[in-house]
Design a protein around this motif. Structure first.
Motif, short mmCIF file in Angstrom:
data_model
loop_
_atom_site.label_atom_id
_atom_site.label_comp_id
_atom_site.label_asym_id
_atom_site.label_seq_id
_atom_site.Cartn_x
_atom_site.Cartn_y
_atom_site.Cartn_z
N GLU A 1 29.18 110.02 -24.85
CA GLU A 1 28.92 111.40 -25.24
C GLU A 1 28.19 111.45 -26.58
N ASP A 2 28.53 110.51 -27.43
CA ASP A 2 27.85 110.28 -28.70
C ASP A 2 28.11 108.82 -29.06
N GLU A 3 27.83 108.43 -30.28
CA GLU A 3 27.97 107.02 -30.64
C GLU A 3 29.42 106.54 -30.66
N THR A 4 30.35 107.46 -30.74
CA THR A 4 31.74 107.05 -30.92
C THR A 4 32.67 107.45 -29.78
N HIS A 5 32.17 108.19 -28.79
CA HIS A 5 33.04 108.67 -27.72
C HIS A 5 32.43 108.40 -26.34
N ILE A 6 33.32 108.05 -25.41
CA ILE A 6 32.93 107.77 -24.03
C ILE A 6 33.72 108.70 -23.12
N ARG A 7 33.06 109.22 -22.08
CA ARG A 7 33.75 110.00 -21.07
C ARG A 7 33.40 109.43 -19.70
N GLY A 8 34.40 109.34 -18.82
CA GLY A 8 34.13 108.67 -17.55
C GLY A 8 34.95 109.16 -16.38
N SER A 9 34.69 108.54 -15.23
CA SER A 9 35.39 108.83 -13.98
C SER A 9 35.86 107.53 -13.36
N ALA A 10 36.89 107.61 -12.54
CA ALA A 10 37.45 106.41 -11.91
C ALA A 10 37.67 106.67 -10.43
N ARG A 11 37.48 105.62 -9.64
CA ARG A 11 37.77 105.65 -8.21
C ARG A 11 38.52 104.37 -7.84
N GLY A 12 39.50 104.51 -6.95
CA GLY A 12 40.36 103.37 -6.63
C GLY A 12 40.19 102.86 -5.22
N ILE A 13 41.02 101.89 -4.87
CA ILE A 13 41.13 101.35 -3.52
C ILE A 13 42.58 101.57 -3.08
N HIS B 1 24.26 110.83 -16.58
CA HIS B 1 24.74 112.21 -16.47
C HIS B 1 26.19 112.20 -16.01
N HIS B 2 27.05 112.80 -16.83
CA HIS B 2 28.47 112.76 -16.53
C HIS B 2 28.81 113.45 -15.22
N GLY B 3 27.99 114.41 -14.82
CA GLY B 3 28.30 115.18 -13.61
C GLY B 3 28.19 114.39 -12.32
N VAL B 4 27.50 113.24 -12.34
CA VAL B 4 27.31 112.50 -11.08
C VAL B 4 27.92 111.10 -11.12
N ILE B 5 28.46 110.66 -12.23
CA ILE B 5 28.94 109.28 -12.29
C ILE B 5 30.16 109.04 -11.39
N GLY B 6 30.89 110.11 -11.06
CA GLY B 6 32.00 109.95 -10.12
C GLY B 6 31.50 109.55 -8.74
N ILE B 7 30.37 110.13 -8.31
CA ILE B 7 29.77 109.76 -7.03
C ILE B 7 29.33 108.30 -7.07
N VAL B 8 28.71 107.90 -8.17
CA VAL B 8 28.26 106.51 -8.32
C VAL B 8 29.46 105.57 -8.31
N ALA B 9 30.56 105.97 -8.93
CA ALA B 9 31.77 105.15 -8.91
C ALA B 9 32.22 104.89 -7.47
N SER B 10 32.20 105.92 -6.63
CA SER B 10 32.59 105.75 -5.23
C SER B 10 31.68 104.76 -4.52
N ARG B 11 30.39 104.82 -4.81
CA ARG B 11 29.45 103.90 -4.16
C ARG B 11 29.65 102.46 -4.64
N LEU B 12 30.01 102.30 -5.89
CA LEU B 12 30.29 100.95 -6.40
C LEU B 12 31.56 100.39 -5.77
N VAL B 13 32.54 101.25 -5.53
CA VAL B 13 33.76 100.80 -4.83
C VAL B 13 33.39 100.31 -3.43
N GLU B 14 32.54 101.07 -2.74
CA GLU B 14 32.09 100.66 -1.40
C GLU B 14 31.38 99.31 -1.45
#
Length: 732
Positions: free
Chosen positions: A444-456, A419-432
């Motif tokens: 989003e479909d077979e040819t497109h990706i949508r994402g979020s990023a978190r840094g250090i 679910h695109h709406g929560v992957i930003g939260i998961v990104a933060s936990r993976l950074v931790e």
């Protein structure tokens, strides 16, 4: 078993979190002097110094933000007068106004704030919020066309619009007036709006510089109400929404944010907004008495934007000191950050933002409770989704990427059906968890990706996305976080490009979560008096974090898993033959259970209320093996190389035990440099050369990885080896 002795760089000794501790240098003389000038304890003055506050004047303004004299926002925001005039004219002519908001907590509270205030001032106003799933962030041409077809005359963006050149240009073509209120970074080309309100466009020294989108909305609404002479009764409801949005958006609690949030936290529990009361009720918040804390609206002379005198205000004596002290009920930022904010944000992530708008604009308590319960249910679903996706992501990373992280220095994780709406939260936990920048996406479909990023801290997410701009579709963000889309065929080359960028700014020692610690503290100094002193720093949040302390050589007496993977502990420290015990909690640290029997800990102080009793407990944010095992007799490798150098045919070798395991070590000649090699029972070798902070770890040189040997988990074993070699050399 292997990871207990020579862990991979991303997995730590005894399963401990792979952290780097940064302890502020203590300045006792400056702290003592500042303490005398400001009439606070030396520990509080040291905490102020850690936050860049080193003068009595700066300290006074920080500790008592009500004492600051604020400039008029009309003098600070060049387009504020024009914006007020446009809204005043629209209200007078009954012209239709439409708000375009955003689906995060900042955007939804901003939308609700302007809806409530404009309606109370007689405006004909409605709103639209783009769909997270279908539209993405910000105003778009579809929304502009719909507004036009509905007869809208004035568009007001909140928490978005500064980068929406084409949609706003289209609105102007259609004859609509546009006011942009936003707080995001300024693009090279500003949109052709009639007026733009953005704190990034004003002087960096301005106290309004740090406001979030809801802060800009608050300033506009109060300024308009003052212009119309209708300020009475409006400030308190707007202040409640300002406080919710500012904290939930992680805006810096500096400047006017600190001043207004401090007031808002005081007034939230008694807010007349049914939505706020309903949220507090469903979140199960206990609002407690806080004796001795000065009321938030205590100054009689308020700046122009602050409108009306706050309830419970009282006269002040010379120097801004209160003449009377009363008890007041108050919330703390963590009550919003961890209880109220997530329930609002959950709707924006996986629900319908209209629920939150209705919650915060209704005057019907029944409707408010229904909306609050919907927020509660949605937040529960959001928590479950996050947990599921986090576990799937961890399993995927452990199987595919964990061994490559020291080399890649960035993690790109993409899977279908997330679910695109929560992957930003998961990104933060993976950074931790892994200590590297994380880019997470879903198809989003077979040819497109949508994402979020978190840094250090050492990695700028927005600059990284710009570095890969030719591979992406839409992207945006700032230093710490961002969003992006891309054609699926570009995924592998995106991984390479982001890794290339990461190598330009990240060293191996950066690939560990950073724990910034204020000062060392012993258990015998932890009491309610200290906790009350720390309250003078509140409200804490971004750029004014909760004070973080550390204690060495703590004994773990009891520990158990509680709730959804939290560790509850009883800790002990012995001082002058006397034992001092503290209760502690470590949130979401199930993976590190059980902890070693003796550790160094980093923590915040927290109140615990149970059965009518209040105690001070520790919230653990970091722990590590004690350094003191070898500190009393530390050896400097650089002083021993010459002493231990031998020909390759007869290197100096020794056997030793560490953590109840057997090792061999030796000093060998490699080309012209000697090197220390340490082998564990499984045959893995750690190799160190003179004056190097990076070593090699592996079964052979070809397959080895670089590791930061300054980490305690490596440094301690190196010290054990050096001492074994030193003892052998002395016998010879």
């Amino acid at each position: 078993m292997l990871n207990q002795v020579f862990p991979q760089p991303i997995t730590s000794h005894h399963g401990l979190p792979n952290q780097r501790w940064q302890i502020y240098p203590q300045q006792p003389e400056l702290a003592e002097n500042l303490a005398k000038l400001t009439d606070v304890s030396p520990i509080i003055s040291q905490l102020l110094i850690n936050r860049g506050i080193t003068t009595a004047e700066a300290a006074a303004g920080f500790l008592n933000p009500e004492s600051l004299v604020l400039p008029s926002p009309l003098e600070e925001f060049p387009d504020l007068a024009v914006s007020v005039e446009l809204l005043q004219e629209a209200i007078a002519t009954k012209a239709k106004i439409a708000i375009c908001g955003d689906y995060d907590a900042d955007g939804m509270t901003s939308t609700a704030l302007l809806l409530r205030s404009l309606r109370s001032l007689g405006a004909q106003v409605d709103y639209a919020i783009p769909s997270r799933m279908h539209d993405g962030y910000g105003i778009n041409q579809r929304i502009v066309e719909e507004f036009h077809s509905e007869g809208v005359n004035l568009i007001l963006t909140v928490d978005n619009g500064i980068s929406a050149y084409e949609p706003i240009a289209r609105a102007r073509e259609l004859g609509l007036n546009v006011i942009v209120t936003d707080h995001h970074d300024i693009p090279p080309k500003l949109p052709p709006a009639n007026a733009i309100l953005n704190p990034k466009l004003i002087a960096e020294s301005s106290p309004y510089r740090s406001v979030a989108g809801v802060g800009v909305a608050y300033i506009l609404a109060v300024s308009l109400a003052q212009q119309l002479g209708e300020i009475k009764g409006l400030v308190q409801p707007m202040l409640a929404l300002f406080t919710l949005g500012t904290i939930a958006d992680l805006a810096p609690l500096t400047g006017v944010n600190r001043r207004w949030v401090k007031r808002g936290l005081k007034h939230l529990p008694k807010s007349h907004l049914p939505g706020v009361q309903a949220l507090i009720q469903v979140a199960g918040l206990e609002v407690r008495e806080e004796a001795g804390e000065q009321g938030a609206g205590s100054r009689l002379a308020l700046s122009a934007v602050e409108g009306e005198q706050g309830a419970g205000s009282r006269e002040q004596g010379a120097g801004g000191k209160s003449l009377s002290v009363s008890s007041a009920k108050s919330l703390k930022p963590e009550d919003i950050g961890f209880r109220l904010g997530p329930r609002i944000n959950a709707i924006g992530r996986i629900g319908d933002p209209q629920t939150v708008i209705e919650l915060l604009t209704t005057d019907d308590m029944r409707v408010a409770l229904e909306c609050a319960m919907q927020c509660e249910l949605t937040n529960t679903s959001r928590q479950q989704l996050c947990e599921e996706i986090e576990q799937q992501a961890i399993a995927y990373v452990e199987a595919e990427f964990v061994d490559d992280l020291p080399q890649d220095r960035v993690l790109v994780v993409v899977q279908p059906n997330w679910h695109h709406g929560v992957i930003g939260i998961v990104a933060s936990r993976l950074v931790e968890r892994y200590g590297v920048p994380v880019f997470i996406g879903t198809y989003e479909d077979e040819t497109h990706i949508r994402g979020s990023a978190r840094g250090i801290p050492e990695f700028n997410v927005f600059e990284a996305l710009q570095y890969a701009h030719d591979l992406l579709g839409k992207f945006g963000g700032h230093k710490a976080a961002g969003g992006f889309s891309l054609p699926a065929e570009n995924l592998q080359i995106l991984r390479s490009r982001l890794s290339e960028f990461a190598h330009q700014c990240l060293e191996l020692q950066h690939l560990k979560p950073l724990v910034k610690i204020d000062a060392q503290l012993d258990f015998n100094h932890i009491n309610y008096q200290l906790y009350q002193q720390l309250n003078s720093l509140h409200p804490c949040g971004m750029e004014n974090p909760d004070p973080l302390f550390w204690t060495s050589q703590v004994q773990v007496i009891e520990q158990k898993i509680v709730g959804k993977g939290h560790i509850k502990l009883t800790l002990s420290q012995t001082i002058n033959h006397q034992q001092y015990k503290m209760k502690a909690i470590a949130w979401r640290w199930r993976d590190y259970f059980p902890l070693p029997p003796r550790i160094d800990i980093a923590y915040k102080l927290r109140e615990n209320h149970f059965n009518g009793n209040t105690t001070i407990e520790l919230e653990l944010l970091g722990f590590r093996l004690p350094h003191e095992d070898f500190n009393s007799q530390r050896l400097d490798p650089s002083e021993l190389w010459n002493k231990f150098q031998h020909s390759p045919a007869s290197p100096l070798k020794a056997n030793f035990h560490y953590q109840q395991r057997h090792y061999t070590c030796g000093v060998y000649q490699n080309d012209i440099l000697p090197e220390l090699r340490i082998k564990n029972p499984e045959g893995k070798v750690l190799v160190i050369q003179p004056e190097h902070t990076i070593g090699l770890l592996g079964n052979n040189r070809q397959d080895s990885v670089e590791v930061d040997i300054s980490q305690p988990k490596y440094d301690n074993i190196i010290q054990a080896a050096l001492q074994a070699l030193s003892a052998l050399s002395a016998e010879a």
